[in-house]
Design an enzyme around this catalytic site. Structure first.
Site, PDB file in Angstrom:
ATOM      1  N   ASP A  57      37.649  62.960  64.431  1.00  0.00           N
ATOM      2  CA  ASP A  57      38.741  63.564  65.205  1.00  0.00           C
ATOM      3  C   ASP A  57      39.938  63.805  64.297  1.00  0.00           C
ATOM      4  O   ASP A  57      40.218  63.024  63.392  1.00  0.00           O
ATOM      5  CB  ASP A  57      39.135  62.685  66.394  1.00  0.00           C
ATOM      6  CG  ASP A  57      39.823  61.395  65.982  1.00  0.00           C
ATOM      7  OD1 ASP A  57      39.213  60.603  65.247  1.00  0.00           O
ATOM      8  OD2 ASP A  57      40.983  61.192  66.390  1.00  0.00           O
ATOM      9  N   SER A  58      40.630  64.918  64.532  1.00  0.00           N
ATOM     10  CA  SER A  58      41.827  65.295  63.797  1.00  0.00           C
ATOM     11  C   SER A  58      41.522  65.414  62.301  1.00  0.00           C
ATOM     12  O   SER A  58      40.679  66.211  61.907  1.00  0.00           O
ATOM     13  CB  SER A  58      42.948  64.290  64.075  1.00  0.00           C
ATOM     14  OG  SER A  58      44.195  64.794  63.653  1.00  0.00           O
TER      15      SER A  58
END
Length: 275
Positions: A57-58
């Site tokens: 994520d990210s």
């Protein structure tokens, strides 16, 4: 994830800035994944070699996407991954004026100027460049190094009109060529998977991309989904109109937000059905 998928979850503790800078983080995840994929290691953890996926994520989504592309270019590693799942990933540093960057420039958790500073940190660059980069002076029309890459993130063609709305591209005629000369990593596909060659995107594994409406990175994910589809990759784009950057971590009291629980459940459901 481990319980609901009955899966072995490996979290790679890649080294962070300021201990190391790009591309060391990519080297860390590549080395760790290669090690885990050794037959004896997979056997030790009772892992089915035909059911291995990567996710993040990210910034972790950036590294997962870069890892997938690295493996896709290595004949010994090609087809070793069954799926990749990218959660509000960071995918490019050429255009900080996509519709989502314009719409969410001051949105909490990840405002635009913070994201640009993170990029400069990643490359151990000069903070004096941040304001110029915010207005795309680093990829202006007179910066020859960026010219061949612009078409790969031309959001006027890659994004639907429901996303582009009335936003206009920010393309400077003259800018600051010194930025990409001092930070050439900005134009490196290992840092910006969205700008990879079409041939690199072909044959990538089945892909899940989760995007959030209230996130400067929304359009990075949507454009990557479009480019992957154009390359023949099977893609699921899972967009949350009420989502914001980082929302998936807000799943336990006292910050057990509805959108956090729904994004997490949707992500795990896709993995359950496709891994």
């Amino acid at each position: 994830m481990a319980e609901e998928l009955n899966a072995v979850i490996v979290s790679i503790e890649y080294r962070l800035v300021p201990k190391v800078y790009f591309p060391e983080q990519i080297h860390d995840v590549v080395h760790a994944t290669k090690y885990f994929l050794q037959p004896e290691v997979l056997h030790k953890y009772s892992v089915d070699p035909g059911r291995v996926g990567i996710s993040g994520d990210s910034a972790g989504g950036n590294l997962a996407a870069a890892l997938g592309q690295q493996f896709n270019q290595d004949t010994n590693l090609k087809n070793k991954l069954k799926v990749q799942a990218l959660i509000y990933p960071v995918l490019q540093a050429l255009d900080f004026n996509t519709p989502s960057y314009q719409q969410n420039m001051n949105t909490p958790i990840l405002p635009r100027y913070v994201m640009v500073k993170y990029w400069v940190d990643y490359f151990n660059g000069n903070y004096d460049f941040v304001q110029a980069m915010i207005v795309n002076n680093h990829t202006s029309l007179d910066v020859d190094e960026a010219s061949a890459l612009r078409a790969r993130l031309n959001w006027t063609s890659l994004l639907p009109t429901s996303i582009t709305k009335n936003y206009k591209p920010v393309m400077q005629t003259t800018g600051n060529s010194r930025i990409v000369q001092e930070i050439p990593q900005l134009l490196d596909a290992r840092s910006a998977p969205l700008i990879a060659d079409q041939e690199v995107l072909q044959h990538l594994p089945k892909t899940y991309i989760l995007t959030c409406e209230h996130d400067v990175l929304r359009d990075d994910g949507i454009m990557y989904a479009k480019r992957l589809e154009s390359a023949g990759v099977e893609v699921t784009l899972d967009h949350f109109e009420d989502g914001f950057h980082g929302c998936m971590i807000f799943t336990s009291w006292p910050t057990n937000f509805s959108v956090g629980i729904r994004t997490r459940n949707s992500y795990i459901k896709w993995l359950d059905q496709n891994l």
